[in-house]
Design a protein around this motif. Structure first.
Motif, PDB file in Angstrom:
ATOM      1  N   LEU A  75       0.837  -1.207   0.000  1.00 17.09           N
ATOM      2  CA  LEU A  75       0.000   0.000   0.000  1.00 17.09           C
ATOM      3  C   LEU A  75       0.874   1.259   0.000  1.00 17.09           C
ATOM      4  O   LEU A  75       0.597   2.229  -0.709  1.00 17.09           O
ATOM      5  CB  LEU A  75      -0.876  -0.056   1.254  1.00 17.09           C
ATOM      6  CG  LEU A  75      -2.203   0.656   1.227  1.00 17.09           C
ATOM      7  CD1 LEU A  75      -3.052   0.211   0.062  1.00 17.09           C
ATOM      8  CD2 LEU A  75      -2.946   0.408   2.545  1.00 17.09           C
ATOM      9  N   ASP A  78       2.347   1.739  -3.275  1.00 14.16           N
ATOM     10  CA  ASP A  78       1.307   2.185  -4.202  1.00 14.16           C
ATOM     11  C   ASP A  78       1.053   3.690  -4.090  1.00 14.16           C
ATOM     12  O   ASP A  78       1.020   4.393  -5.091  1.00 14.16           O
ATOM     13  CB  ASP A  78      -0.012   1.439  -3.913  1.00 14.16           C
ATOM     14  CG  ASP A  78       0.062  -0.051  -4.234  1.00 14.16           C
ATOM     15  OD1 ASP A  78       0.916  -0.443  -5.056  1.00 14.16           O
ATOM     16  OD2 ASP A  78      -0.735  -0.818  -3.662  1.00 14.16           O
ATOM     17  N   GLY A 102      -1.592  -4.490  -6.265  1.00 18.78           N
ATOM     18  CA  GLY A 102      -2.420  -4.134  -5.108  1.00 18.78           C
ATOM     19  C   GLY A 102      -2.256  -5.128  -3.983  1.00 18.78           C
ATOM     20  O   GLY A 102      -1.615  -6.175  -4.144  1.00 18.78           O
ATOM     21  N   PRO A 103      -2.822  -4.814  -2.812  1.00 20.93           N
ATOM     22  CA  PRO A 103      -2.595  -5.639  -1.631  1.00 20.93           C
ATOM     23  C   PRO A 103      -3.637  -6.730  -1.379  1.00 20.93           C
ATOM     24  O   PRO A 103      -3.580  -7.397  -0.364  1.00 20.93           O
ATOM     25  CB  PRO A 103      -2.649  -4.605  -0.500  1.00 20.93           C
ATOM     26  CG  PRO A 103      -3.617  -3.591  -0.991  1.00 20.93           C
ATOM     27  CD  PRO A 103      -3.533  -3.566  -2.492  1.00 20.93           C
ATOM     28  N   PHE A 104      -4.585  -6.917  -2.307  1.00 23.00           N
ATOM     29  CA  PHE A 104      -5.684  -7.848  -2.015  1.00 23.00           C
ATOM     30  C   PHE A 104      -5.582  -9.186  -2.740  1.00 23.00           C
ATOM     31  O   PHE A 104      -6.518  -9.976  -2.709  1.00 23.00           O
ATOM     32  CB  PHE A 104      -7.036  -7.195  -2.310  1.00 23.00           C
ATOM     33  CG  PHE A 104      -7.349  -6.059  -1.377  1.00 23.00           C
ATOM     34  CD1 PHE A 104      -7.408  -6.272  -0.012  1.00 23.00           C
ATOM     35  CD2 PHE A 104      -7.545  -4.782  -1.851  1.00 23.00           C
ATOM     36  CE1 PHE A 104      -7.683  -5.238   0.869  1.00 23.00           C
ATOM     37  CE2 PHE A 104      -7.820  -3.731  -0.994  1.00 23.00           C
ATOM     38  CZ  PHE A 104      -7.885  -3.958   0.381  1.00 23.00           C
ATOM     39  N   TYR A 157     -13.422  -5.996  -0.668  1.00 25.27           N
ATOM     40  CA  TYR A 157     -12.941  -7.332  -1.048  1.00 25.27           C
ATOM     41  C   TYR A 157     -13.356  -8.320   0.031  1.00 25.27           C
ATOM     42  O   TYR A 157     -13.539  -7.946   1.203  1.00 25.27           O
ATOM     43  CB  TYR A 157     -11.414  -7.319  -1.207  1.00 25.27           C
ATOM     44  CG  TYR A 157     -10.987  -6.600  -2.460  1.00 25.27           C
ATOM     45  CD1 TYR A 157     -10.834  -7.289  -3.653  1.00 25.27           C
ATOM     46  CD2 TYR A 157     -10.779  -5.228  -2.460  1.00 25.27           C
ATOM     47  CE1 TYR A 157     -10.468  -6.630  -4.817  1.00 25.27           C
ATOM     48  CE2 TYR A 157     -10.422  -4.558  -3.618  1.00 25.27           C
ATOM     49  CZ  TYR A 157     -10.263  -5.259  -4.797  1.00 25.27           C
ATOM     50  OH  TYR A 157      -9.921  -4.613  -5.956  1.00 25.27           O
ATOM     51  N   TYR A 192     -13.668   2.457  -4.526  1.00 24.52           N
ATOM     52  CA  TYR A 192     -13.549   2.227  -3.078  1.00 24.52           C
ATOM     53  C   TYR A 192     -12.329   2.954  -2.523  1.00 24.52           C
ATOM     54  O   TYR A 192     -11.398   3.261  -3.270  1.00 24.52           O
ATOM     55  CB  TYR A 192     -13.455   0.715  -2.770  1.00 24.52           C
ATOM     56  CG  TYR A 192     -12.235   0.028  -3.354  1.00 24.52           C
ATOM     57  CD1 TYR A 192     -11.014   0.061  -2.702  1.00 24.52           C
ATOM     58  CD2 TYR A 192     -12.309  -0.660  -4.564  1.00 24.52           C
ATOM     59  CE1 TYR A 192      -9.895  -0.568  -3.229  1.00 24.52           C
ATOM     60  CE2 TYR A 192     -11.205  -1.290  -5.101  1.00 24.52           C
ATOM     61  CZ  TYR A 192     -10.002  -1.236  -4.425  1.00 24.52           C
ATOM     62  OH  TYR A 192      -8.895  -1.842  -4.959  1.00 24.52           O
ATOM     63  N   ILE A 194      -8.875   2.943  -0.513  1.00 29.47           N
ATOM     64  CA  ILE A 194      -7.860   2.011  -0.040  1.00 29.47           C
ATOM     65  C   ILE A 194      -7.885   2.054   1.492  1.00 29.47           C
ATOM     66  O   ILE A 194      -8.388   3.024   2.076  1.00 29.47           O
ATOM     67  CB  ILE A 194      -6.457   2.342  -0.603  1.00 29.47           C
ATOM     68  CG1 ILE A 194      -5.976   3.699  -0.112  1.00 29.47           C
ATOM     69  CG2 ILE A 194      -6.475   2.297  -2.120  1.00 29.47           C
ATOM     70  CD1 ILE A 194      -4.522   3.972  -0.454  1.00 29.47           C
ATOM     71  N   ARG A 213      -9.932   4.664  -5.180  1.00 32.48           N
ATOM     72  CA  ARG A 213      -9.551   4.046  -6.442  1.00 32.48           C
ATOM     73  C   ARG A 213     -10.803   3.952  -7.307  1.00 32.48           C
ATOM     74  O   ARG A 213     -11.876   3.581  -6.816  1.00 32.48           O
ATOM     75  CB  ARG A 213      -9.038   2.607  -6.224  1.00 32.48           C
ATOM     76  CG  ARG A 213      -7.797   2.520  -5.368  1.00 32.48           C
ATOM     77  CD  ARG A 213      -6.888   1.445  -5.910  1.00 32.48           C
ATOM     78  NE  ARG A 213      -6.555   1.745  -7.278  1.00 32.48           N
ATOM     79  CZ  ARG A 213      -6.304   0.856  -8.230  1.00 32.48           C
ATOM     80  NH1 ARG A 213      -6.347  -0.424  -7.953  1.00 32.48           N
ATOM     81  NH2 ARG A 213      -6.012   1.224  -9.463  1.00 32.48           N
ATOM     82  N   HIS A 216     -12.710  -1.172 -10.688  1.00 27.50           N
ATOM     83  CA  HIS A 216     -11.869  -1.970 -11.591  1.00 27.50           C
ATOM     84  C   HIS A 216     -11.990  -3.446 -11.248  1.00 27.50           C
ATOM     85  O   HIS A 216     -12.415  -3.810 -10.147  1.00 27.50           O
ATOM     86  CB  HIS A 216     -10.397  -1.542 -11.449  1.00 27.50           C
ATOM     87  CG  HIS A 216      -9.913  -1.676 -10.042  1.00 27.50           C
ATOM     88  ND1 HIS A 216     -10.048  -0.664  -9.114  1.00 27.50           N
ATOM     89  CD2 HIS A 216      -9.332  -2.702  -9.370  1.00 27.50           C
ATOM     90  CE1 HIS A 216      -9.579  -1.060  -7.952  1.00 27.50           C
ATOM     91  NE2 HIS A 216      -9.139  -2.301  -8.074  1.00 27.50           N
ATOM     92  N   HIS A 218      -9.379  -6.878 -11.302  1.00 31.00           N
ATOM     93  CA  HIS A 218      -7.968  -7.276 -11.438  1.00 31.00           C
ATOM     94  C   HIS A 218      -7.854  -8.563 -12.257  1.00 31.00           C
ATOM     95  O   HIS A 218      -8.691  -9.464 -12.133  1.00 31.00           O
ATOM     96  CB  HIS A 218      -7.376  -7.613 -10.063  1.00 31.00           C
ATOM     97  CG  HIS A 218      -7.281  -6.464  -9.137  1.00 31.00           C
ATOM     98  ND1 HIS A 218      -6.102  -5.800  -8.901  1.00 31.00           N
ATOM     99  CD2 HIS A 218      -8.211  -5.860  -8.353  1.00 31.00           C
ATOM    100  CE1 HIS A 218      -6.307  -4.855  -8.010  1.00 31.00           C
ATOM    101  NE2 HIS A 218      -7.585  -4.869  -7.657  1.00 31.00           N
ATOM    102  N   VAL A 246      -3.635   5.577  -6.372  1.00 29.86           N
ATOM    103  CA  VAL A 246      -2.358   4.864  -6.555  1.00 29.86           C
ATOM    104  C   VAL A 246      -1.808   5.013  -7.985  1.00 29.86           C
ATOM    105  O   VAL A 246      -0.907   4.283  -8.382  1.00 29.86           O
ATOM    106  CB  VAL A 246      -2.473   3.373  -6.146  1.00 29.86           C
ATOM    107  CG1 VAL A 246      -2.903   3.249  -4.705  1.00 29.86           C
ATOM    108  CG2 VAL A 246      -3.414   2.599  -7.050  1.00 29.86           C
TER     109      VAL A 246
HETATM  110  C1  BEZ Z   1      -6.383  -2.714  -5.355  1.00 33.66           C
HETATM  111  O1  BEZ Z   1      -6.738  -2.391  -6.449  1.00 33.66           O
HETATM  112  O2  BEZ Z   1      -6.824  -3.747  -4.872  1.00 33.66           O
HETATM  113  C2  BEZ Z   1      -5.484  -1.792  -4.614  1.00 33.66           C
HETATM  114  C3  BEZ Z   1      -4.346  -1.326  -5.232  1.00 33.66           C
HETATM  115  C4  BEZ Z   1      -3.511  -0.467  -4.554  1.00 33.66           C
HETATM  116  C5  BEZ Z   1      -3.817  -0.079  -3.262  1.00 33.66           C
HETATM  117  C6  BEZ Z   1      -4.976  -0.559  -2.639  1.00 33.66           C
HETATM  118  C7  BEZ Z   1      -5.813  -1.415  -3.322  1.00 33.66           C
END
Ligand code: BEZ
Ligand code: FE
Length: 305
Positions: A75, A78, A102-104, A157, A192, A194, A213, A216, A218, A246
């Protein structure tokens, strides 16, 4: 040269010399480059001892916030634009552009078949996502693995809502068919924030930055003989599409999730009523195509032979 300047220079020289015996040349290069830049930063901005202590406390808190489902270091990278910079310098050789992991991506996605739903909650507005995976020459890639993860219509998430969402909600590991195609049912993800309940949130507040963000989905795509690709598709009409917290939006990744009100098309997908649809290609690059890093390495090895 003043005494202080001489002492500063000798600290840098001594630290660089300490890497002299590093046998891995790339590790040596990366460490020397890091030390040169960190020392340059300190010598230019001259942080006080209190400021340095605060920085150490901050990084300690970042580490302490990490666990199996929370990655505060990613994070941090990012929001400082570093993750996106690493993606950008790793180039673009004619395939779909990459963007941040990303962190998920912290749990394994459940294996799913084309046509399955990744929305385990139900009750949301139906969306059909249809993807074709090809190589840069346009040839469809059969048997490519496509790992998908997204948040809910509420912007969470699965790993952020244990006990509310089942693990695996919004996730799926698919394989493309003989035509390089796969599709799945889902809901349109929301934009959402972060996570802001940790030190990275503190940093955003201190710098008066918003945490959002744009919406989107992933993807990580892996196909034999091709470079793996980590990317997103962004929902074209999402809030914050022009101000991602990010810095990960690339114009080529923005896709229309249009409303389809067409019985014939609905029948083809085996769904009823109007639905949102996103249809796009993901193009992956052959492992050694002219101009790519491995190819350049091979050419210079051959030239030196
Ligand atoms: C994400 O898209 O899941 C994400 C990417 C960077 C920071 C937080 C969430
Ligand atoms: Fe995300």
């Amino acid at each position: 040269m003043t005494g202080t300047a001489a002492a500063e220079e000798s600290t840098t020289a001594d630290t660089l010399a300490s890497f002299e015996k590093t046998s891995d040349p790339r590790l040596k290069e990366l460490l020397e480059g890091l030390v040169l830049r960190l020392h340059g930063y300190v010598r230019e901005l001259r942080p006080t001892l209190e400021e340095w202590e605060r920085a150490v406390e901050f990084l300690t808190a970042v580490g302490q916030k990490c666990d199996n489902t929370r990655q505060e270091f990613i994070l941090l990278s990012d929001v400082l634009g570093v993750s996106m910079m690493v993606e950008t310098v790793n180039g673009h050789g004619g395939g779909t552009e990459s963007t941040v992991l990303g962190p998920f991506h912290v749990v394994e996605s459940p294996a799913r078949d084309s046509g399955d739903s990744i929305d385990l909650m139900g009750g949301g507005k139906l969306c059909v996502v249809s993807v074709r995976v090809t190589s840069t020459d346009g040839a469809p890639l059969a048997g490519a693995s496509v790992d998908v993860w997204q948040c809910t219509e509420e912007g969470f998430y699965d790993v952020q809502q244990p006990g509310v969402q089942p693990l695996g909600n919004g996730r799926g590991l698919f394989r493309t068919d003989g035509e390089g195609h796969l599709w799945f049912r889902t809901v349109v993800p929301s934009h959402y924030p972060i996570p802001t309940d940790g030190p990275v949130g503190e940093l955003l507040r201190a710098t008066e930055r918003h945490p959002y963000r744009p919406a989107h989905i992933h993807f990580i795509v892996a196909a034999d003989g091709h470079r793996p690709l980590t990317t997103h598709v962004f929902v074209a009409d999402s809030p914050h599409i022009d101000s991602d917290a990010v810095f990960a939006v690339k114009e080529s990744l923005v896709v229309d999730f249009g409303l389809v009100d067409d019985e014939e098309k609905a029948r083809r997908y085996g769904v009823t009523g109007p639905f949102r649809e996103a249809e796009f290609d993901i193009v992956v690059e052959p492992e050694s195509q002219p101009g790519s890093e491995p190819e350049r390495e091979r050419e210079s090895e051959e030239a030196g032979r």
